[in-house]
Design an enzyme around this catalytic site. Structure first.
Site, PDB file in Angstrom:
ATOM      1  N   GLU A 159      54.299   2.435  -4.655  1.00  0.00           N
ATOM      2  CA  GLU A 159      53.521   1.933  -5.810  1.00  0.00           C
ATOM      3  C   GLU A 159      53.703   2.787  -7.062  1.00  0.00           C
ATOM      4  O   GLU A 159      52.729   3.263  -7.666  1.00  0.00           O
ATOM      5  CB  GLU A 159      52.029   1.827  -5.432  1.00  0.00           C
ATOM      6  CG  GLU A 159      51.781   0.810  -4.346  1.00  0.00           C
ATOM      7  CD  GLU A 159      50.318   0.490  -4.071  1.00  0.00           C
ATOM      8  OE1 GLU A 159      49.444   1.226  -4.565  1.00  0.00           O
ATOM      9  OE2 GLU A 159      50.066  -0.487  -3.358  1.00  0.00           O
ATOM     10  N   GLU A 178      52.619  -3.854   2.473  1.00  0.00           N
ATOM     11  CA  GLU A 178      51.167  -3.654   2.522  1.00  0.00           C
ATOM     12  C   GLU A 178      50.524  -5.008   2.262  1.00  0.00           C
ATOM     13  O   GLU A 178      50.713  -5.585   1.180  1.00  0.00           O
ATOM     14  CB  GLU A 178      50.685  -2.649   1.469  1.00  0.00           C
ATOM     15  CG  GLU A 178      50.979  -1.212   1.820  1.00  0.00           C
ATOM     16  CD  GLU A 178      50.328  -0.214   0.876  1.00  0.00           C
ATOM     17  OE1 GLU A 178      49.209  -0.477   0.389  1.00  0.00           O
ATOM     18  OE2 GLU A 178      50.958   0.829   0.639  1.00  0.00           O
TER      19      GLU A 178
HETATM   20  O1  AHR Z   1      46.520   0.971   2.019  1.00  0.00           O
HETATM   21  C1  AHR Z   1      45.694   1.689   1.165  1.00  0.00           C
HETATM   22  C2  AHR Z   1      46.375   2.041  -0.156  1.00  0.00           C
HETATM   23  O2  AHR Z   1      46.595   0.872  -0.885  1.00  0.00           O
HETATM   24  C3  AHR Z   1      47.754   2.657  -0.054  1.00  0.00           C
HETATM   25  O3  AHR Z   1      47.712   4.034   0.108  1.00  0.00           O
HETATM   26  C4  AHR Z   1      48.359   2.323  -1.379  1.00  0.00           C
HETATM   27  O4  AHR Z   1      49.748   2.221  -1.324  1.00  0.00           O
HETATM   28  C5  AHR Z   1      47.670   1.048  -1.785  1.00  0.00           C
HETATM   29  O5  AHR Z   1      47.181   1.115  -3.077  1.00  0.00           O
END
Ligand code: AHR
Length: 506
Positions: A173, A292
């Site tokens: 990110e 994610e």
């Molecule tokens: O999954 C929780 C967080 O969400 C992770 O660390 C990050 O990559 C995202 O913002």
């Protein structure tokens, strides 16, 4: 009762489903590792400190790949802190989540855990506070057979065989202001390309994942992908996507329609990949890693400061979302979206796995030591079991509804997969007033469909959750009405607000 028609043709295939679509994600965050997967004092812990009760539940999730060690955590991580003799590993301030990281669990412990969990590692490198040199060294440490400084370090630490890690994330990110070492798209594209180049020179068999936008709502979404891919196209194999949905507004119909936004996000990201490929006159195609995704909107540590442990403490509860029935329906809808885009999405990582926005919850040994399945465990486990095979193009004719999140969302969303001699139809009934819906199916080219089984996840209370005391409040059950088969057609009743797995033996 409203009715939805599904037409499937055995020749109208979408894509083979890459088994890695059903991966997971483990971050050094909250109680994910410490008192989650690793707790030496727990009654079920093995000689390495791995909780066997958690391993047993992880096996049931059938995750073929596991992303590690973050997440936001990776952007400040010195991987060297987590290898070598445990007594000499340093404790560090962990800036992403305001915790103390003891580094008792690191890369090699993760590799051992993966073997026991039956999953393959997918590592992220730190492109926030560090760069190409540390990234290259980690690939050498993990994958080089021996005879060099870093590979011999691994051997001296007790791991003589290479870990052979095949998939590598180029940071995490990097567009987000919350990220240590946030970058512009151009800065990130440059550093990612240079790091990936050295990593691939070290081990040409690896694949890399470039960070896409950390969400579709980021102001730079689209432009970020375009610019960073221009810099890193030749050394990138996948573009990452991240998405979390939630029902903070307590508007169930709108919430249940949100997985359709995931489909738009996938198609838009694939379009940018193809546009950059076209601009570069490249024959190479970049696929997607949705590394994610989940439901995440309740984080007690953020609404009750001080109640769940102090800043800079080890493994205080963080992001411990308790999932309810409607959250399971949204996770089911997201799985359907992933399956219906299996031609472009090759890797998926449910974020995360244990305690931290996870399908598995645990108590530490001194608080009871139990482990149980959250509601979202069930749709994931069913999709990972029956969703691997060949995804079909599901042609759905459905009434629609309009809500805050979407115009004209189908009241039933469907994905279909053939695996050997089983055809599975996954369906979420999100009819906005909670009514049952009749699903009428036409199965073309599936001569001799023999029988059907229909499993349902539902509950009259959409806000009910599983707990340590009532771990099966929400659990799959056989449908009350058996699907009716007649030649090429079937009819099934999808109860109000339900996740359905209908399996035909062929
Ligand atoms: O999954 C929780 C967080 O969400 C992770 O660390 C990050 O990559 C995202 O913002």
């Amino acid at each position: 009762m409203q009715s939805v028609t599904l037409t499937l043709d055995s020749d109208f295939t979408l894509s083979d489903v890459d088994p890695r679509l059903f991966g997971g994600f483990i971050e050094h965050l909250g109680r994910h590792i410490y008192t989650g997967i690793y707790e030496p004092g727990h009654p079920t812990a093995d000689a390495e400190g791995f909780r066997q009760d958690v391993l047993e539940l992880t096996h049931q999730l059938r995750m073929p790949i596991m992303r590690y060690p973050g997440g936001n955590f990776v952007s400040g991580y010195r991987w060297e802190d987590g290898v070598g003799p445990k007594e000499s590993r340093p404790a560090r301030l962990e800036l992403a989540w305001g915790a103390l990281e003891p580094n008792i669990f690191g890369t090699n412990e993760f590799m051992n855990w993966c073997k026991k969990a039956g999953t393959a590692p997918m590592l992220a490198v730190n492109l926030g506070t560090r760069g190409r040199e540390a990234a290259q060294a980690l690939v050498e440490y993990c994958n080089h057979p021996g005879g060099t400084f870093w590979s011999d370090q691994r051997k001296s630490h007790g791991w003589s065989a290479p870990h052979d890690v095949k998939v590598w994330c180029l940071g995490n990110e990097m567009d987000g202001p919350w990220q240590m070492g946030q970058k512009t798209a151009w800065e990130y594209g440059r550093i990612a390309n240079e790091a990936a180049k050295l990593m691939k020179w070290t081990d040409p068999s690896i694949e890399t994942v470039l960070c896409g936008s950390s969400g579709r709502s980021m102001p730079t979404f689209g432009r970020w992908e375009w610019e960073s891919l221009h810099e890193a196209y030749d050394n990138t194999d996948y573009l990452s996507l991240h998405t979390y949905y939630g029902n903070a507004a307590n508007d169930t119909p709108s919430y249940l329609a949100q997985p359709d936004n995931m489909t738009d996000f996938i198609r838009e990201s694939a379009a940018v990949c193809d546009a950059v490929g076209a601009a570069k006159k490249s024959k190479k195609k970049i696929n997607l890693s949705f590394d994610e995704w989940n439901v995440w909107y309740q984080t007690p540590d953020q609404v009750e400061p001080g109640k769940t442990g102090e800043k800079w403490s080890v493994a205080r509860p963080q992001l411990e979302q308790i999932y309810n029935m409607e959250d399971a329906l949204v996770v089911g809808g997201m799985l359907i979206s992933l399956l219906n885009n299996a031609d472009r999405v090759k890797i998926g990582c449910l974020a995360q796995v244990v305690n931290v926005i996870g399908p598995i919850m645990t108590e530490p040994a001194d608080k009871g030591g139990r482990a149980w399945k959250q509601t979202i465990f069930h749709p994931f486990a069913a999709a990972a079991q029956w969703g691997q095979g060949t995804a079909l193009r599901s042609h759905v004719k459905s009434p629609t509804y309009t809500s805050k999140s979407r115009d004209n969302a189908d009241i039933v969303t469907v994905a279909s997969v053939v695996q050997g001699d089983t055809l599975t139809v996954f369906a979420v009934n999100r009819e906005p007033s909670g009514q049952p819906v009749e699903l009428k199916g036409v199965l073309r080219g599936f001569a001799g469909v023999k029988s059907a089984e229909h499993s349902v996840l539902k509950h009259s209370d959409l806000k009910i959750a599983n707990t340590a005391d009532a771990p099966n409040a929400v659990a799959p059950q056989a449908a009350e009405t058996i699907p009716v088969l007649a030649g090429e057609t079937f009819t099934a009743v999808l109860p109000g607000y339900s996740w359905n797995v209908i399996r035909f033996s062929l």
